[in-house]
Enzyme design. Structure first.
Site, PDB file in Angstrom:
ATOM      1  N   GLU A 153      23.260 -14.468   6.664  1.00 56.18           N
ATOM      2  CA  GLU A 153      23.566 -14.189   5.249  1.00 56.18           C
ATOM      3  C   GLU A 153      24.954 -13.606   5.005  1.00 56.18           C
ATOM      4  O   GLU A 153      25.111 -12.582   4.334  1.00 56.18           O
ATOM      5  CB  GLU A 153      22.492 -13.256   4.660  1.00 56.18           C
ATOM      6  CG  GLU A 153      21.096 -13.827   4.768  1.00 56.18           C
ATOM      7  CD  GLU A 153      20.028 -12.930   4.150  1.00 56.18           C
ATOM      8  OE1 GLU A 153      20.349 -11.823   3.686  1.00 56.18           O
ATOM      9  OE2 GLU A 153      18.854 -13.350   4.127  1.00 56.18           O
ATOM     10  N   HIS A 230      13.831 -20.155   1.563  1.00 56.56           N
ATOM     11  CA  HIS A 230      12.909 -19.364   0.740  1.00 56.56           C
ATOM     12  C   HIS A 230      12.935 -20.017  -0.645  1.00 56.56           C
ATOM     13  O   HIS A 230      13.797 -19.717  -1.469  1.00 56.56           O
ATOM     14  CB  HIS A 230      13.351 -17.903   0.685  1.00 56.56           C
ATOM     15  CG  HIS A 230      13.246 -17.225   2.018  1.00 56.56           C
ATOM     16  ND1 HIS A 230      12.029 -17.026   2.644  1.00 56.56           N
ATOM     17  CD2 HIS A 230      14.180 -16.718   2.844  1.00 56.56           C
ATOM     18  CE1 HIS A 230      12.227 -16.420   3.804  1.00 56.56           C
ATOM     19  NE2 HIS A 230      13.522 -16.228   3.950  1.00 56.56           N
TER      20      HIS A 230
END
Ligand code: XIL
Length: 403
Positions: A153, A230
Site C-alpha cells: 500500500e 477488497h
C-alpha cells in the site's frame, strides 16, 4: 493364450474414465494450472476447531497467509527485538497441512510500532532500521515463504505516493531498497508489491505498474504484483476490466495474484446481493484463470465469522464465501464456476493420472456427501445423501450442507 476382452483390458490398465467430483477451490485452481487457491487466517482463530478443520481442507485451500502476525508491530515491537511466535504458528500450520505460505507484509505504513511511526529519523537511520527489519524477518522465514509482500500500500488513490515515514525520510528509493534487502535475505521467495484498488484500470493501477518498472530500473528483483481485491458487491470490476489490468502487470515480466479477495455488501444481505456477490467472485476467479501468469487467489479469510470488514467498514460485511456459521454461500459456487470447477474426469494410465475438469454444472453423482459438504441446492446434481451422523440441512436456495 487367453484373450482379454477390450473392456477387461481397459480396466487392467486403468484407462476407463472415473467420474469424480471436483472437490474444492484449490483442486479446481490447480487443475487449471494455478499454483494455489488459499485463504488468510489469524492466530486467535486457530482455537476454533470447526474453523481449523476447514482451514486445513486442502481440497479448498492450498495456501494460507497470516493476516496479522508477520506485520512489523508483531515481529519487531521494539527496535531490534524480534518476536516470531505468532508468525511461526501460521508457518508451522502451513507446513503441517501441506499448504503454501504467503508472507505478509514487510514494509507498510499501517500496523507499525510507535518506535517507527513516531521516531525521530534521518534518511540514514531509517534506511538502516528498515533494512534491518526486512533482513531479520525475511531471514527468519527463509525458504518457507512462497512469496513475500515486500511493500504494501505505497500509493494514494490518485497514483501519488502515500505519505509514510519511509516516503518522508527516504523518498521513493525506499521501495527498491526494501526489495533488494528481501532478495538478499531470501533469494527463493517471490517478491511482491501489494495494494488495493489496483484491480481495474485507473491512476492507482497505472502507478502500481510504474512501481514495478521503478524497481526493475534499479536492477532489483521484483517478481509479482499482489492485487488485494477488497471489492464491493455491485461495484466490483467486470471480468474484462480485471483481465486488462492483470495483463498490464504481467506484460512487465512479473507474475500476479489476487492476495486478499473479499467482496463486501451493505448489511443485512439479501438473496439478490448474495447472487450478485457470487457472480462478482466468479469474475475474479475467471480473470485469474485466463491469464497464465496469475498464479493464485487468496481470500481474506474464508468465513464471515472472522472477516475484518465489519470492524473497518461499519454497516458492511458478509464479504466471504462462507457465512458466520461456516456454511457455504452462493459465492462459493461462483468461485468454483470461475475456476472452471465442476465435474472432473480422472484417467489413470500406467501410473500417470490425468485430470481434466470441465466448466459444466456440478456433476451427477450417487456418492455420499461428507460432513460440511454440499448435499443440495438449486441446480445441484451431486450427492444428496449425507454420511451417517450428519443430516442434509437447507441453508439457502442454492445450498444445503451435511451438518
Ligand atoms: C487487516 C487484518 O485483517 C485485520 O485483522 C487488522 O485489524 C487490520 O489489517 N490490507 C492489508 C491487510 O494488506 O494487512 C489488512 O489486514 C487488510 C487490508
Amino acid at each position: 493364450m487367453v484373450q482379454l476382452s477390450s473392456l477387461a483390458a481397459a480396466l487392467a490398465v486403468g484407462l476407463l474414465p472415473n467420474l469424480a467430483v471436483a472437490a474444492g477451490l484449490h483442486e479446481a485452481a490447480v487443475a487449471k494450472g494455478k499454483l494455489y487457491f488459499g485463504t488468510a487466517t489469524d492466530n486467535g482463530e486457530l482455537s476454533d476447531s470447526p474453523y481449523l478443520k476447514q482451514l486445513g481442507n486442502t481440497a479448498d485451500f492450498g495456501q494460507i497467509t497470516p493476516s496479522n502476525s508477520m506485520k512489523w508491530e508483531s515481529t519487531e515491537p521494539s527496535q531490534n527485538s524480534f518476536s516470531f511466535a505468532g508468525g511461526d504458528a501460521i508457518a508451522d500450520l502451513a507446513k503441517t497441512n501441506g499448504q503454501k505460505l504467503r508472507c505478509h507484509a514487510l514494509v507498510w505504513h499501517s500496523q507499525l510500532p510507535n518506535w517507527v511511526s513516531s521516531g525521530t529519523w534521518t534518511n540514514e537511520t531509517l534506511v538502516a532500521a528498515m533494512k534491518n527489519h526486512v533482513t531479520k524477518v525475511a531471514t527468519h522465514y527463509k525458504g518457507r515463504c512462497y512469496a513475500w509482500d515486500v511493500v504494501n500500500e505505497a500509493l494514494n488513490e490518485d497514483g501519488t505516493y502515500r505519505d509514510s515515514p519511509f516516503l518522508k525520510h527516504i523518498g521513493e528509493a525506499y521501495l527498491p531498497i526494501a526489495f533488494a534487502a528481501a532478495a538478499a535475505a531470501d533469494p527463493t521467495a517471490k517478491l511482491y508489491y501489494n495494494d488495493y484498488n489496483i484491480e481495474s484500470p485507473g491512476p492507482k493501477a497505472t502507478a502500481a505498474a510504474k512501481i514495478v518498472k521503478l524497481i526493475q530500473s534499479y536492477g532489483v528483483k521484483i517478481d509479482g504484483v499482489g492485487m488485494q481485491a477488497h471489492l464491493i458487491v455491485g461495484s466490483s470490476p467486470s471480468e474484462s476490466a480485471l483481465s486488462s489490468t492483470l495483463s498490464s502487470y504481467t506484460s512487465l515480466g512479473v507474475e500476479a495474484a489476487y492476495t486478499e479477495l473479499d467482496i463486501r455488501l451493505k448489511l443485512p444481505s439479501t438473496d439478490a446481493q448474495l447472487a450478485q456477490q457470487s457472480n462478482d467472485y466468479r469474475a475474479v476467479a475467471a480473470a485469474c484463470i485466463k491469464n497464465t501468469d496469475c498464479v493464485g487467489i487468496t481470500i481474506w479469510d474464508w468465513t464471515d465469522k472472522y472477516s475484518w470488514i465489519p470492524d473497518v467498514f461499519p454497516g458492511e460485511g458478509a464479504a466471504c464465501p462462507w457465512d458466520e456459521k461456516l456454511v457455504k454461500k452462493p459465492a462459493y459456487a461462483g468461485l468454483l464456476a470461475g475456476l472452471g470447477g465442476g465435474s472432473s474426469t480422472t484417467t489413470t494410465t500406467a501410473g500417470t493420472t490425468m485430470t481434466t475438469t470441465t466448466s459444466s454444472a456440478p456433476p451427477t453423482s450417487t456418492g455420499v456427501a461428507q460432513k460440511w459438504e454440499q448435499c443440495g441446492g438449486l441446480h445441484w446434481t451431486g450427492p444428496t445423501v449425507c454420511v451417517s451422523g450428519t443430516t442434509c440441512q437447507k441453508q439457502n436456495d442454492y445450498y444445503s450442507q451435511c451438518l
